[in-house]
Write an enzyme that holds these catalytic residues in place. Structure first.
Site, PDB file in Angstrom:
ATOM      1  CE  LYS A 124      -4.434   0.763   0.085  1.00 18.71           C
ATOM      2  NZ  LYS A 124      -5.534  -0.099  -0.372  1.00 18.71           N
ATOM      3  CG  ASP A 164      -7.261   3.076  -0.986  1.00 15.78           C
ATOM      4  OD1 ASP A 164      -7.677   1.907  -0.971  1.00 15.78           O
ATOM      5  OD2 ASP A 164      -7.442   3.852  -0.014  1.00 15.78           O
TER       6      ASP A 164
HETATM    7  O1  2IT Z   1      -8.024  -1.618  -1.093  1.00 12.97           O
HETATM    8  C1  2IT Z   1      -7.866  -2.102  -2.238  1.00 12.97           C
HETATM    9  O2  2IT Z   1      -7.945  -3.316  -2.440  1.00 12.97           O
HETATM   10  C2  2IT Z   1      -7.576  -1.197  -3.349  1.00 12.97           C
HETATM   11  N1  2IT Z   1      -7.486   0.004  -3.113  1.00 12.97           N
HETATM   12  C3  2IT Z   1      -7.329  -1.721  -4.731  1.00 12.97           C
HETATM   13  C4  2IT Z   1      -5.922  -2.174  -4.880  1.00 12.97           C
HETATM   14  C5  2IT Z   1      -5.530  -2.598  -6.287  1.00 12.97           C
HETATM   15  O3  2IT Z   1      -4.335  -2.879  -6.455  1.00 12.97           O
HETATM   16  O4  2IT Z   1      -6.369  -2.629  -7.179  1.00 12.97           O
END
Ligand code: 2IT
Length: 445
Positions: A124, A164
């Site tokens: 993240k 996100d």
């Molecule tokens: O919380 C999540 O799963 C997302 N923000 C999507 C992450 C992604 O790599 O598509």
């Protein structure tokens, strides 16, 4: 595994990182039994290795605002675990962003990505940059400055960020443009791309659609469906939009949306042009939902409150972590809620989850319910590797199948003696086992 020792150690090393410690505790409590039944995990110190990220990149982001003034933000990428595939997870742009929040999100992402059945590790990232009220040019300059640091750490087979909160198609475009220039390559290094340059159909709707598919499976175990149900949702962004769209299709009535300024109650249901209006609200770069009630007079704006006081059959938090607390859960239960599905990441506090469990209310945790977003990101990576695009029907069918299989896995590991399905336990165990076994296979690294 000695859970208390591990948690005490972690609290000492990372004091005050409350969201991160909350997310780790929840997972460890539910996998405790499985770890104790598998001594090989303990001797390889799988848990101790899993709870710390592989690495964290933290950097300064300097950029010029429209007045020519210099602005300085903090940028981060937390690469948590890549046992089953390249690091994968979104970027969050919000003033609340700090290491605790990104570590909780990165940790959750490991299990979520494992549940999707696709080869993706957990990560993240993001920044405390606040997109609210910023011009498009300011957002572009910020994204470019952010990527000037981030590009060194990522790559299509190494780490693949996505969106996100605060990061949608527009921001992914600016980030991709800068990466492409710096790395001198045009590859699928980010997901959530535009449809004309490597993006996947259904990615914008995927988190919301997937959340509804999962909840549909939860209702099915009770011989029930969405038809005629009243649903409260929170948020008004991409996730809430996808949820509202699919719920309407399945015959449910969505009666709330919310923002940090309060919530909107629309007894006639948020459907048709009202759902489209959510996208307009989001595109305005403002954190407010009050204009909805001005646009549609049958709706009421309730300032400063959450929508969980509204009577409903099903509640689906779609905004942010810890947005539904013990008191909210008590209200929902008193009003006869039949199921709760977290579409946001860790949307419910531990007190709220406990209340749902104690009252035998089916409760779907975010890492299972919202996995459809990253699942379609995984499908976008597959399409990029093949240099081919699937039709919307193909992607949607795969998403549907993935959500059903996540539900099956959660039922397999989470069904209790009295038949109640503890989805938290089921999702955590199913997600964990695959990662833990991969770590065992790959040795101490
Ligand atoms: O919380 C999540 O799963 C997302 N923000 C999507 C992450 C992604 O790599 O598509």
């Amino acid at each position: 595994m000695n859970l208390n020792n591990i948690m005490n150690d972690l609290e000492k090393k990372h004091p005050g990182e409350s969201e991160y410690l909350q997310a780790v505790r929840e997972v460890l409590e539910s996998i405790n039994e499985v770890v104790n039944e598998n001594p090989q995990f303990d001797s390889a110190k799988i848990i101790e290795r899993l709870v710390e990220p592989d690495r964290i990149l933290m950097f300064k982001v300097s950029w010029l605002d429209d007045n020519g003034d210099v602005q300085v933000n903090l940028g981060y990428r937390v690469q948590f675990n890549n046992a089953i595939g390249p690091y994968k997870g979104g970027l969050r742009l919000h003033p609340s962003v700090n290491l605790s929040i990104l570590k909780f999100l990165g940790f959750e992402q490991i299990f979520k990505n494992s549940l999707t059945t696709l080869p993706m590790g957990g990560a993240k990232g993001g920044s405390d940059f606040n997109p609210k009220g910023k011009s498009d040019n300011e957002i572009m300059r910020f994204c470019q400055a952010f990527m000037l640091e981030l590009w060194k750490l990522i790559g299509p087979e190494t780490d693949v960020p996505a969106g996100d909160i605060g990061v949608g198609g527009k921001e992914i475009g600016y980030l991709f443009g800068m990466y492409k220039k710096l790395a001198r390559e045009n590859t699928g290094v980010l997901t959530g791309k535009g449809l004309g340059w490597g993006g996947s159909l259904v990615r914008p709707e995927a988190t919301g659609f997937g959340g509804v598919y999962f909840t549909k499976e939860m209702l099915k175990t009770k011989g029930d469906s969405f038809e005629g149900k009243t649903v409260t949702i929170s948020g008004f962004g991409n996730v809430a939009w996808g949820v509202a769209l699919k719920l309407n299709e399945l015959g449910a009535k969505v009666v709330t949306i919310s923002g940090p300024d309060g919530y909107v109650y629309d007894p006639e249901g948020i459907s048709g042009e009202k759902v489209d209006y959510l996208l307009e609200l989001r595109a305005s770069n403002q954190d407010i939902v009050a204009p909805y009630a001005e646009e549609f007079p049958e709706a009421t704006f309730v300032p400063g409150k959450h929508p969980w006081e509204v009577k409903c059959d099903i509640a689906m938090p779609c905004a942010t972590q810890n947005e539904l607390n013990g008191e909210d859960a008590a209200n929902l239960i008193k009003n006869g809620v039949q199921a709760v599905a977290e579409v946001s990441n860790m949307g419910c506090t531990p007190e709220a989850v406990k209340a749902f469990h104690n009252n035998k209310i089916p409760f779907g945790p975010g890492k299972a319910v919202n996995a459809g977003g990253v699942a379609v990101s995984g499908l976008e990576m597959t399409q990029n590797s093949m240099k081919l695009n699937w039709s919307a029907e193909e992607v949607d069918a795969k998403l549907h199948q993935i959500m059903t299989s996540i539900h099956e896995a959660a039922v397999k590991y989470g069904t209790e003696e009295d038949g109640y399905i503890n989805y938290v336990k089921g999702a955590n165990i199913a997600g964990f086992l695959k990662v833990a076994n991969a770590m065992l296979d790959q040795g101490v690294i």
